[in-house]
Design a protein around this motif. Structure first.
Motif, short mmCIF file in Angstrom:
data_model
loop_
_atom_site.label_atom_id
_atom_site.label_comp_id
_atom_site.label_asym_id
_atom_site.label_seq_id
_atom_site.Cartn_x
_atom_site.Cartn_y
_atom_site.Cartn_z
N THR A 5 6.62 2.03 6.98
CA THR A 5 5.89 0.75 7.10
C THR A 5 5.58 0.19 5.72
O THR A 5 5.73 -1.02 5.48
CB THR A 5 4.60 0.96 7.91
N ILE A 6 5.15 1.05 4.81
CA ILE A 6 4.83 0.60 3.45
C ILE A 6 6.07 0.05 2.77
O ILE A 6 6.02 -1.00 2.11
CB ILE A 6 4.20 1.76 2.64
N ARG A 7 7.21 0.70 2.95
CA ARG A 7 8.46 0.20 2.37
C ARG A 7 8.78 -1.21 2.90
O ARG A 7 9.24 -2.06 2.15
CB ARG A 7 9.62 1.14 2.68
N GLY A 8 8.55 -1.40 4.18
CA GLY A 8 8.79 -2.73 4.76
C GLY A 8 7.93 -3.80 4.10
O GLY A 8 8.41 -4.88 3.79
N GLY A 15 9.78 0.26 -5.07
CA GLY A 15 9.78 0.17 -3.62
C GLY A 15 10.93 0.86 -2.94
O GLY A 15 11.11 0.74 -1.75
N GLY A 16 11.73 1.61 -3.66
CA GLY A 16 12.88 2.27 -3.05
C GLY A 16 12.64 3.75 -2.85
O GLY A 16 11.56 4.25 -2.99
N MET A 17 13.70 4.46 -2.51
CA MET A 17 13.63 5.90 -2.32
C MET A 17 13.84 6.52 -3.67
O MET A 17 13.93 7.44 -4.12
CB MET A 17 14.69 6.39 -1.33
N GLY A 64 2.85 -0.61 -5.32
CA GLY A 64 1.94 0.31 -6.00
C GLY A 64 1.75 1.61 -5.22
O GLY A 64 1.75 2.70 -5.80
N VAL A 65 1.61 1.51 -3.90
CA VAL A 65 1.47 2.71 -3.07
C VAL A 65 2.72 3.56 -3.18
O VAL A 65 2.64 4.79 -3.34
CB VAL A 65 1.17 2.35 -1.60
N LEU A 66 3.88 2.92 -3.12
CA LEU A 66 5.14 3.68 -3.23
C LEU A 66 5.23 4.41 -4.57
O LEU A 66 5.72 5.54 -4.64
CB LEU A 66 6.33 2.76 -3.02
N ARG A 67 4.73 3.79 -5.65
CA ARG A 67 4.71 4.47 -6.94
C ARG A 67 3.80 5.70 -6.90
O ARG A 67 4.10 6.71 -7.54
CB ARG A 67 4.26 3.52 -8.05
#
Length: 193
Positions: free
Chosen positions: A163-166, A191-193, A181-184
């Motif tokens: 969901t965060i990636r979306g 924002g990627g894998m 920022g959350v993904l980091r």
């Protein structure tokens, strides 16, 4: 009251810590005082969050510590002690979309299902100033700070990654900013894998 100070004064001191990371530090005397009041603070904090913002006469700026700020800071200080307030907070999200999701994040991991609701019960094409769209940015911003400050461990929030990636690729710039920022915080760049 705690130590001769009313909760409102204690929360002004907590808000003056100027960063949520300081508000989760249980070594801060201001935070300790709010935590000592415990669940007895919840009704007052909920009233603060549901209050109508006001602006002092003759100015265009809201008061330094608006009621919503006090309420939000209070839940960051309480942490998991604030868990019993989660259902009431969920009911306030649309009324206070900028403050309540952040307050939920301040509670920590017990509020993850409520934060998930903020992120998934919204269409990505909503008007950016709609309450639901604003609640997404608030939830993601709160989640970022809660993870960064150690309030929410990444392994507890990992189920939210799809969901965060979306949201990281959304046209909602506030949501995309905070999602990235959350993904980091999870170790993903851009924002990627």
């Amino acid at each position: 009251m705690y130590g001769g100070k009313p909760l409102s004064a204690l929360l002004d001191e907590v808000c003056a810590l100027n960063h949520f990371a300081n508000m989760v530090n249980t070594n801060n005397p201001e935070v300790q005082a709010v935590r000592a009041i415990g669940t007895n603070a919840i009704p007052w904090l909920l009233r603060q969050l549901s209050a109508t913002p006001w602006t002092p006469a003759g100015t265009n700026n809201p008061a330094r510590y608006a009621p919503q700020s006090r309420g939000r800071c209070g839940f960051w200080a309480l942490g998991e002690i604030g868990t019993p307030a989660i259902p009431s907070l969920v009911n306030l999200i649309e009324q206070q979309p900028d403050a309540v999701p952040s307050a939920l994040a301040g509670i920590g991991a017990p509020a993850l299902p409520a934060l998930e609701g903020c992120l998934t019960n919204v269409r990505g094409d909503l008007s950016l100033d709609s309450p639901k769209a604003r609640s997404v940015a608030s939830a993601l911003g709160g989640l970022f700070v809660a993870i960064d400050a150690g309030r929410i461990p990444t392994n507890r929030a990992a189920y939210l990654l799809p969901t965060i990636r979306g949201w990281a690729h959304s046209t909602n710039r506030g949501a995309a900013y905070w999602a990235t920022g959350v993904l980091r915080e999870f170790g993903f760049e851009h924002g990627g894998m």
